[in-house]
Design a protein around this motif. Structure first.
Motif, short mmCIF file in Angstrom:
data_model
loop_
_atom_site.label_atom_id
_atom_site.label_comp_id
_atom_site.label_asym_id
_atom_site.label_seq_id
_atom_site.Cartn_x
_atom_site.Cartn_y
_atom_site.Cartn_z
N SER A 195 2.08 -0.12 4.88
CA SER A 195 1.54 -0.76 6.08
C SER A 195 0.80 -2.05 5.76
O SER A 195 0.51 -2.83 6.67
CB SER A 195 0.60 0.20 6.81
OG SER A 195 -0.51 0.54 5.98
N GLN A 196 0.48 -2.30 4.49
CA GLN A 196 -0.21 -3.51 4.07
C GLN A 196 0.44 -4.05 2.81
O GLN A 196 1.11 -3.31 2.08
CB GLN A 196 -1.70 -3.23 3.81
CG GLN A 196 -2.47 -2.79 5.05
CD GLN A 196 -3.93 -2.50 4.73
OE1 GLN A 196 -4.28 -2.12 3.63
NE2 GLN A 196 -4.80 -2.69 5.72
N SER A 247 0.84 -1.19 0.00
CA SER A 247 0.00 0.00 0.00
C SER A 247 0.88 1.24 0.00
O SER A 247 2.10 1.17 0.22
CB SER A 247 -0.92 0.00 1.22
OG SER A 247 -0.16 0.05 2.42
N ASP A 284 -2.33 -6.88 6.76
CA ASP A 284 -1.90 -5.68 7.47
C ASP A 284 -0.65 -6.02 8.28
O ASP A 284 -0.68 -6.91 9.14
CB ASP A 284 -3.01 -5.17 8.39
CG ASP A 284 -2.72 -3.78 8.92
OD1 ASP A 284 -1.74 -3.62 9.68
OD2 ASP A 284 -3.47 -2.84 8.58
N VAL A 291 -5.07 -9.40 1.40
CA VAL A 291 -4.43 -8.18 1.88
C VAL A 291 -4.06 -8.41 3.34
O VAL A 291 -4.92 -8.70 4.17
CB VAL A 291 -5.35 -6.95 1.75
CG1 VAL A 291 -4.71 -5.74 2.41
CG2 VAL A 291 -5.65 -6.66 0.28
#
Length: 515
Positions: free
Chosen positions: A131-132, A127, A150, A148
């Protein structure tokens, strides 16, 4: 000619067989990866190796070896890669913090699945804030997932092939199809459905909106070997287009002939070819010179390699016969990897070169920056720090050699409603004297220190605390995040990170005016 295109085929084949000079004033740096040894090497524009290490293998299984590809985050501080067990064929996604050398996340997949990071890995898997990370996997028997993860909370968001959203979006469930994540931007995950096993280099492209859980087809990607201009969302791809002339001797090419360079234009919502040669096959196309121009790598039907510099209107500005193994764009031109023998007739040593293109393309493209001390070791160019920024002059309009392709007949009238939106990096005014390439002094009061972080934002981990009067060199920025303005700086020992220019009314970075 061994390019990333050829390396992609090699990686796919191995996986299937195993199944049961300065660009911008402040300079740039790159991460290079050697799959045979698992070694990551960071090199700056002066040719200095600033960091080097071997990625750790998964210790919970009997790892089959180092991965063929790795994904590096936008800030260059996080690495994601897949290790696979020899005995169980269980693939594991490993996420490594470069600064601490700790594996911060491990994500185990079902046995026998093919993971997208084994086929295509880039900063676009992460991202915007790093952070992802988005990746995917599938099995021959059918069934797939887009995931996805995190990196801070370990939360997982999943799109299954059997979900109503995927079925409504027309995504095939299999068998023998694997989704390959191409981009994760603005909560939108782009993925290409790749037939496996096959020698295909692309397939139908889809978009998953993770906020609404809607899925639909797009023409944004479709091929694995692409380059995305983050400022605009434009995407370049070599592509075979039967609407334009191709070689009379197609068997002359080792793979399928990609006779065009095609661009996806998000403002239009469609893609179209803007450059073609009937007797050429294009293997890589990248945005160069701050996205104003395009460099393409390919070869002709007589096996002659070339690198070309193009305007967006299709004008050929120059060509060189260097055999390029990998290429990426930087602010004032491009960087590339080649074998020294391709330029000098010497040994087969991989070398990194820089080419400034604002004055055109020189006949011998490149200023040597770094050479690999290990002969005959294959190296890939997987990341560079020279982020493009909006320039003072709009680039030229694209040439259109054929009618644009859209999703569905109605899309020819209007762009698809599900088209992603891309936000250019925020440009903020800088205090006088603070600029990329300039030196600055840390300014704190009452014994405070200035935190150096792995990214531009308070959510990123702290690398170290900078004492008052520490001298730094600014190498990137400014960038706005969390209500603050951030600069990426380099210390005298080569350490790099992000820090704020001011906080609580105190300017924490002061320009060095002399000395």
């Amino acid at each position: 000619m061994r390019t990333r295109f050829g390396m992609l085929l090699l990686v796919m084949t191995v996986l299937l067989a195993a199944l049961p000079a300065s660009a911008q004033a402040g300079g740039w740096s790159v991460w290079l990866y050697a799959p045979e040894s698992g070694r990551l090497t960071q090199v700056n524009d002066a040719g200095t190796v600033t960091r080097e290490f071997v990625i750790p293998l998964d210790t919970t299984h009997d790892a089959a070896g180092y991965p063929g590809t790795v994904a590096v985050s936008h800030n260059g501080e996080v690495v994601a890669y897949v290790t696979r067990s020899i005995s169980t064929d269980i693939p594991v996604v490993n996420v490594l913090d470069v600064s601490t050398q700790d594996i911060i996340r491990v994500f185990e997949m079902p046995a026998g699945t093919r993971v997208s990071l084994e086929f295509a890995a880039s900063p676009l898997n992460f991202s915007e804030s790093d952070s992802q990370i988005a990746f995917s996997h599938g099995v021959e028997a059918g069934g797939w997932q887009v995931i996805v993860l995190d990196l801070f909370t370990s939360d997982v968001f999943v799109l299954n092939g059997s979900d109503p959203a995927a079925i409504a979006g027309g995504v095939p469930a299999g068998p023998f199809i694997v989704p390959i994540v191409q981009s994760y931007r603005g909560a939108m995950v782009h993925f290409v459905m790749l037939p496996i096993p096959s020698d295909a280099f692309g397939g139908p492209s889809y978009l998953w909106d993770t906020t609404t859980n809607l899925v639909g087809p797009t023409v944004t990607y479709g091929y694995l070997n692409t380059d995305t201009l983050l400022m605009t969302g434009e995407v370049l791809m070599p592509r075979d287009d039967t609407r334009l002339a191709s070689s009379a001797s197609p068997d002359a090419f080792p793979f399928i002939q990609f006779n065009t360079v095609t661009v996806y234009d998000p403002l239009l919502g469609g893609r179209f070819p803007f450059y073609t040669e009937a007797e050429a096959s294009f293997y890589q196309a990248v945005f160069v010179q701050n996205g104003e121009r395009v460099a393409v790598v390919g070869e002709r039907s007589d096996a002659t390699p070339f690198v070309q510099l193009l305007e967006r209107d299709g004008t050929l500005l120059g060509e060189t016969g260097v055999s390029v193994e990998d290429i990426q764009g930087v602010f004032d031109g491009f960087i590339f990897l080649t074998r020294e023998s391709a330029l000098t007739g010497g040994e087969g040593i991989t070398a990194l070169y820089y080419t400034e293109t604002r004055g055109g393309l020189p006949a011998v493209a490149g200023v040597p920056v770094w050479t690999n001390p290990t002969p005959d070791e294959f190296v890939t160019l997987i990341w560079n720090s020279d982020n493009f920024m909006p320039g003072p002059v709009a680039p030229l309009a694209w040439a259109r050699l054929a009618e644009p392709e859209f999703v569905g007949a109605a899309a020819a009238v209007a762009p698809p409603a599900a088209a992603p939106t891309f936000v250019p990096p925020t440009v903020v005014a800088a205090p006088a004297g603070l600029a990329v390439g300039a030196d600055a002094i840390v300014n704190t009061t009452e014994g405070d220190s200035l935190r150096l972080r792995t990214g531009a934002g308070r959510s990123f981990s702290v690398i170290m605390e900078l004492a008052n009067d520490t001298r730094v060199t600014i190498i990137e920025g400014p960038r706005a995040a969390d209500g603050l303005v951030w600069w990426r700086v380099r210390l005298a020992d080569g350490t790099t990170g992000w820090c704020v220019e001011s906080v609580d009314g105190i300017q924490t970075l002061l320009p060095v005016t002399a000395g």
